[in-house]
Design an enzyme around this catalytic site. Structure first.
Site, PDB file in Angstrom:
ATOM      1  N   LYS A   1      -3.041   5.906  -3.933  1.00  0.00           N
ATOM      2  CA  LYS A   1      -4.117   6.824  -3.579  1.00  0.00           C
ATOM      3  C   LYS A   1      -3.954   8.176  -4.269  1.00  0.00           C
ATOM      4  O   LYS A   1      -2.825   8.646  -4.482  1.00  0.00           O
ATOM      5  CB  LYS A   1      -4.145   7.047  -2.057  1.00  0.00           C
ATOM      6  CG  LYS A   1      -4.115   5.773  -1.244  1.00  0.00           C
ATOM      7  CD  LYS A   1      -4.073   6.066   0.239  1.00  0.00           C
ATOM      8  CE  LYS A   1      -3.721   4.816   1.025  1.00  0.00           C
ATOM      9  NZ  LYS A   1      -2.287   4.492   0.966  1.00  0.00           N
TER      10      LYS A   1
ATOM     11  N   HIS B   1      -7.804   9.677  -1.143  1.00  0.00           N
ATOM     12  CA  HIS B   1      -7.082   9.676   0.128  1.00  0.00           C
ATOM     13  C   HIS B   1      -7.891  10.247   1.294  1.00  0.00           C
ATOM     14  O   HIS B   1      -7.743   9.803   2.435  1.00  0.00           O
ATOM     15  CB  HIS B   1      -5.766  10.457  -0.030  1.00  0.00           C
ATOM     16  CG  HIS B   1      -4.661   9.940   0.826  1.00  0.00           C
ATOM     17  ND1 HIS B   1      -3.357   9.849   0.395  1.00  0.00           N
ATOM     18  CD2 HIS B   1      -4.653   9.483   2.100  1.00  0.00           C
ATOM     19  CE1 HIS B   1      -2.598   9.366   1.363  1.00  0.00           C
ATOM     20  NE2 HIS B   1      -3.371   9.134   2.413  1.00  0.00           N
TER      21      HIS B   1
ATOM     22  N   TYR C   1       2.933   9.955  -0.499  1.00  0.00           N
ATOM     23  CA  TYR C   1       4.055   9.391   0.242  1.00  0.00           C
ATOM     24  C   TYR C   1       5.396   9.644  -0.436  1.00  0.00           C
ATOM     25  O   TYR C   1       6.448   9.498   0.197  1.00  0.00           O
ATOM     26  CB  TYR C   1       3.891   7.880   0.433  1.00  0.00           C
ATOM     27  CG  TYR C   1       2.657   7.462   1.188  1.00  0.00           C
ATOM     28  CD1 TYR C   1       1.881   8.372   1.909  1.00  0.00           C
ATOM     29  CD2 TYR C   1       2.247   6.131   1.186  1.00  0.00           C
ATOM     30  CE1 TYR C   1       0.745   7.973   2.587  1.00  0.00           C
ATOM     31  CE2 TYR C   1       1.115   5.718   1.866  1.00  0.00           C
ATOM     32  CZ  TYR C   1       0.362   6.643   2.559  1.00  0.00           C
ATOM     33  OH  TYR C   1      -0.758   6.228   3.221  1.00  0.00           O
TER      34      TYR C   1
ATOM     35  N   ASP D   1       0.844  -1.204   0.000  1.00  0.00           N
ATOM     36  CA  ASP D   1       0.000   0.000   0.000  1.00  0.00           C
ATOM     37  C   ASP D   1       0.874   1.247   0.000  1.00  0.00           C
ATOM     38  O   ASP D   1       1.711   1.439   0.880  1.00  0.00           O
ATOM     39  CB  ASP D   1      -0.882   0.016   1.254  1.00  0.00           C
ATOM     40  CG  ASP D   1      -1.671   1.312   1.388  1.00  0.00           C
ATOM     41  OD1 ASP D   1      -2.788   1.366   0.843  1.00  0.00           O
ATOM     42  OD2 ASP D   1      -1.174   2.256   2.033  1.00  0.00           O
TER      43      ASP D   1
END
Length: 293
Positions: A77, A110, A52, A47
């Site tokens: 996401k 998200h 990120y 994931d």
């Protein structure tokens, strides 16, 4: 090698492992080795997210693993800055390119954005198009409350396959889980061991560290497991999908070593009773398009 994790069936028939590796806050340098280590240890779900900053490294780790692509379930996401129909389609292309993939397994929004609900709906409709075009196998959301989900489903066609939310023993969200079950939505747990409580908090003084709870440490001693393994097993007993984050090889191996024992219904209920109702992460009702800028 540990695992493999059992498979959970989503509402469109796609099957997803019940445990995966999360890479939130993993630096790009750490991510490649974390992903390859996890896959070697039996993980088959990774994931990540555009926010990120490590999608490229996730893709590298998968490529280096030597495991067939169809055997790895990959999630990413959409971030808030790319909400809107056309922006979502462009952002998906960018994520897929960074991951080095031709198809994604699960694409998630998200956050809900209550103050810009039309924009959230537009993004989800774009995700529906990606699903219809076969570019992603399933779509869903993150951090949606029952109210957010009801509003979204009233204006879209595809019921989210997954709702990824903060969920751990001190914030177990029973009402949300019940809503998800009623609507065929699988609940996925971020910060499943309660890590958010070690670096966050809501300021109420109610936030605790689940790893220190006597109920959990007592079970760990009984079963010869770590407190983290007890918590992750609790997640599995509730048919949740947990995505613990780690970059440490021994922790990655430990986290998937939970399929050789089970908790009793009484023990599951005892952990359920640790719920405080206090979240450690952001309140989804207060998120705006510029909240994290």
């Amino acid at each position: 090698m540990n695992g493999p994790a059992p498979l959970l069936t989503l509402n469109n028939g796609v099957r997803m492992p019940a445990l995966g590796l999360g890479v939130c806050q993993s630096t790009p340098d750490e991510t490649v080795s974390a992903v390859t280590t996890a896959i070697e240890d039996g993980y088959r779900l990774i994931d990540t997210a555009a926010a990120y900053g490590n999608e490229k490294e996730v893709g590298e780790g998968i490529a280096r693993s030597g495991i067939d692509r169809e055997d790895i379930f990959v999630i990413t996401k959409l971030w808030l800055t790319d909400y809107g129909h056309d922006a979502t389609l462009r952002a998906f292309d960018t994520s897929l390119t960074k991951l080095g993939l031709d198809q994604l397994d699960l694409y998630l929004l998200h956050w809900p954005v209550p103050s810009a609900h039309d924009t959230t709906v537009a993004s989800y409709r774009a995700a529906e198009k990606l699903l219809a075009d076969g570019r992603v196998r399933a779509i869903g959301v993150c951090n949606h409350t029952p109210g957010h989900l009801a509003e979204l489903m009233a204006r879209t066609e595809v019921v989210p396959a997954v709702n990824q939310v903060e969920l751990h023993p001190n914030f177990s969200q029973p009402e949300l889980r019940a809503f998800d079950v009623r609507h065929g939505i699988l609940t996925q747990s971020w910060s499943p061991i309660g890590g958010v409580n070690r670096y966050g908090g809501d300021g109420t003084g109610k936030v605790r560290d689940p790893l220190q709870e006597p109920t959990i440490t007592g079970m760990a001693e009984k079963y010869g497991k770590s407190p983290a393994q007890i918590i992750l097993r609790w997640q599995v007993e509730h048919d949740l999908c947990a995505i613990p984050k780690s970059v440490r090889p021994h922790r990655i191996a430990e986290n998937i070593g939970i399929f050789d024992f089970s908790l009793t219904p009484h023990e599951v209920a005892a952990i359920d009773a640790l719920d405080t109702g206090a979240r450690g992460g952001p309140d989804p009702d207060r998120v705006a398009l510029d909240t994290f800028s």
